[in-house]
Design a protein around this motif. Structure first.
Motif, PDB file in Angstrom:
ATOM      1  N   UNK A  44     -19.101  44.423 -56.818  1.00 22.11           N
ATOM      2  CA  UNK A  44     -17.861  44.703 -57.415  1.00 22.11           C
ATOM      3  C   UNK A  44     -16.861  43.755 -57.086  1.00 22.11           C
ATOM      4  N   UNK A  45     -16.695  43.397 -55.921  1.00 19.11           N
ATOM      5  CA  UNK A  45     -15.735  42.506 -55.154  1.00 19.11           C
ATOM      6  C   UNK A  45     -15.938  41.217 -55.763  1.00 19.11           C
ATOM      7  N   UNK A  46     -17.404  40.626 -55.829  1.00 22.08           N
ATOM      8  CA  UNK A  46     -17.545  39.217 -56.675  1.00 22.08           C
ATOM      9  C   UNK A  46     -17.244  39.404 -57.843  1.00 22.08           C
ATOM     10  N   UNK A  47     -17.429  40.347 -58.629  1.00 18.34           N
ATOM     11  CA  UNK A  47     -17.109  40.402 -60.105  1.00 18.34           C
ATOM     12  C   UNK A  47     -15.619  40.375 -60.204  1.00 18.34           C
ATOM     13  N   UNK A  48     -14.920  41.073 -59.576  1.00 18.03           N
ATOM     14  CA  UNK A  48     -13.467  41.349 -59.632  1.00 18.03           C
ATOM     15  C   UNK A  48     -12.712  39.754 -59.293  1.00 18.03           C
ATOM     16  N   UNK A  49     -13.494  39.286 -58.359  1.00 19.50           N
ATOM     17  CA  UNK A  49     -12.795  37.793 -57.801  1.00 19.50           C
ATOM     18  C   UNK A  49     -13.282  36.760 -59.115  1.00 19.50           C
ATOM     19  N   UNK A  50     -14.297  36.999 -59.792  1.00 15.86           N
ATOM     20  CA  UNK A  50     -14.658  36.124 -60.608  1.00 15.86           C
ATOM     21  C   UNK A  50     -13.820  36.471 -61.897  1.00 15.86           C
TER      22      UNK A  50
END
Length: 67
Positions: A44-50
């Motif tokens: 989820x954090x990676x998707x938000x950063x992307x």
């Protein structure tokens, strides 16, 4: 032949001791659930950063030749 007998007795004694000791620690299921939760949070954090990086890159104005 004495070595084989000794190893057999030592192994039998150790197995009996392990059977007698009922507390062998936690089940691996809670650990797997915690790891799954951490992986889900990391995704989820990676998707938000992307998504944030893609929005930032799309807001950069296009190059225009000077006139």
């Amino acid at each position: 032949m004495h070595l084989v007998t000794y190893l057999h007795v030592a192994l039998a004694a150790r197995l009996a001791e392990l059977r007698r000791d009922g507390e062998r620690g936690d089940s691996p299921v809670p650990t797997a659930v915690i790891i799954f939760g951490l992986v889900a949070v990391a995704m989820a954090v990676t998707a938000a950063a992307l998504a944030s990086a893609n929005d930032w890159m799309s807001n950069i104005p296009k190059h225009q030749d000077p006139k």
